[in-house]
Scaffold this active site. Sequence first.
Site, PDB file in Angstrom:
ATOM      1  N   GLY A   1       0.837  -1.184   0.000  1.00 39.55           N
ATOM      2  CA  GLY A   1       0.000   0.000   0.000  1.00 39.55           C
ATOM      3  C   GLY A   1       0.873   1.236   0.000  1.00 39.55           C
TER       4      GLY A   1
ATOM      5  N   GLY B   1       0.346  -4.733   0.820  1.00 33.57           N
ATOM      6  CA  GLY B   1      -0.935  -4.629   0.119  1.00 33.57           C
ATOM      7  C   GLY B   1      -1.030  -5.518  -1.097  1.00 33.57           C
TER       8      GLY B   1
ATOM      9  N   GLU C   1       5.808  -5.319   7.551  1.00 30.48           N
ATOM     10  CA  GLU C   1       5.142  -4.285   8.345  1.00 30.48           C
ATOM     11  C   GLU C   1       5.819  -3.975   9.683  1.00 30.48           C
ATOM     12  OE1 GLU C   1       2.422  -5.673   5.273  1.00 30.48           O
ATOM     13  OE2 GLU C   1       3.635  -6.734   6.760  1.00 30.48           O
TER      14      GLU C   1
ATOM     15  N   ASP D   1      -0.951  -7.013   8.017  1.00 30.00           N
ATOM     16  CA  ASP D   1      -2.401  -6.885   7.833  1.00 30.00           C
ATOM     17  C   ASP D   1      -2.846  -7.570   6.542  1.00 30.00           C
ATOM     18  OD1 ASP D   1      -1.093  -4.974   6.224  1.00 30.00           O
ATOM     19  OD2 ASP D   1      -2.784  -3.582   6.314  1.00 30.00           O
TER      20      ASP D   1
END
Length: 491
Positions: free
Chosen positions: A111, A162, A185, A193
């Site tokens: 992301g 992402g 992350e 996530d």
Amino acid sequence: MPLKAKILNPAFAAPLQMSTQAREAPIPKEEPGDEPDDVLFNTIYGVRTIELNRPKKLNSLNGSMARKIIPRLMVAPPFDTAFPFCEWEKSQLASVVIIAGAGGKAFCAGGDVAALAQYNQQGASGIERSKAYFGLEYQLDHLIATYRKPYIAYMDGITMGGGVGLSVHAPIRIATERTLFAMPETTIGFFPDVGGSFFLPRLDGHIGAYLALTSERLKGVNAYYAGIATHYIDSSSLGNLTARLSELVFKDYAGMAERLATIDATIEEFGTGLPYDEPMLLAGNLRSAIDRCFRYNSVEQIIDALQKESGETAPWAQTTLKTLSERSPTSMKVALRQMELGRTWDVSDTFRREHHIASKFMEHPDFVSGVSAKLINKPPTTPKWDPPSLEQVSREDVDTFFNVEGTTPLPLFGNAPAWRSYPFGHLGLPREEEIRSVVMEGGKSAEGVVATFLTTKTGKPGVREKVEEVLERKCDMGAGRELVWVEEERR
């Protein structure tokens, strides 16, 4: 849209208790300022392609892209002319959906967290904007995970963060020699996530916890061996594969399982074997050490176990200790709790709970510090974690990321099934638990167990290698020369 459109990518030639009942998400609309061509859509007979088209940004996912992809996958509400392209979910002409990245270097590198960190520095309104982005991203990931048509991800190139969310929940995930997988992350003060709570704890042994805490990278065929990908082919074959998939015709009454079986067999037509110069990375003594050290539910115990490693795995343990010392203490403790709890969550609970966790991280200083230090500052600097040590992160601190009582759940799309294991997990290499089940039937030799899986996984490369590695690591020989599975605690 023309049948043969211009194609830039060569591959295209536990029930959650919250304050209110979860609502159904509205289909998002494009907003002013969204880039016009950051995602390209094409039709090739029965195939619909999604091409992430930000190659200069390694196809990093942003809100503009998600707002384009979701409507294409969905069915438009009745009489709503705002969504002229909502057709794929129910269209009889759309048989297969394929997603890939433009540029040849990355599928999707994650992301656009640099933009989110900058939002957060704008104060409360910027933080809310970041929370809204994660909600949109997780809605898309959940839609992919529960999609009712065959969805194939070409994980060709960098596939991180992402990009993992756009691919790892697909029933068919194709790795190539250019695949580079990671969940980085904890490096930036965040948590693994995009459904990491679901897919990581369901990998073999304690590989998931290891990948979550260390951000270890898996290259090429090793993403296939680890179960991240279900298939492996050379990147030069992707274009021909797309063309072949576009020729498939399914009977109207064919169910998802039958369609995926046909696609699975078609992909194997393009296999050229596995690279001989890339041995299985997470195997043998290293894999045993990973399970031995990362089986605990506290980071402190993991560190203690690593410090006790000796012999062949001692250098790996020392490198891993150094890696963990550089990660956000809060991120590591949250990630490990996530691995513990996530194995019990259903797929819908996963994304709702992760949205709560992500929202908490948007309010935590480590995210801005980590992203700024690693991705914005030139040259990169060392993040200043707050708190700076594991000892200063209390259990109560971690609890706040998981306490959803009184909060409003993230609305998701449609009435999706809330399954607790991937319904089409059998399309990849045999999982360790599957191999254990066959051994536990009793009376089988190593070759007998291998033969069982060669029969059920006809034509799939790497089956023998995967099964033999597990048997050598997990089994002893019985008195009658039969295999005996030995649990870790007895070793």
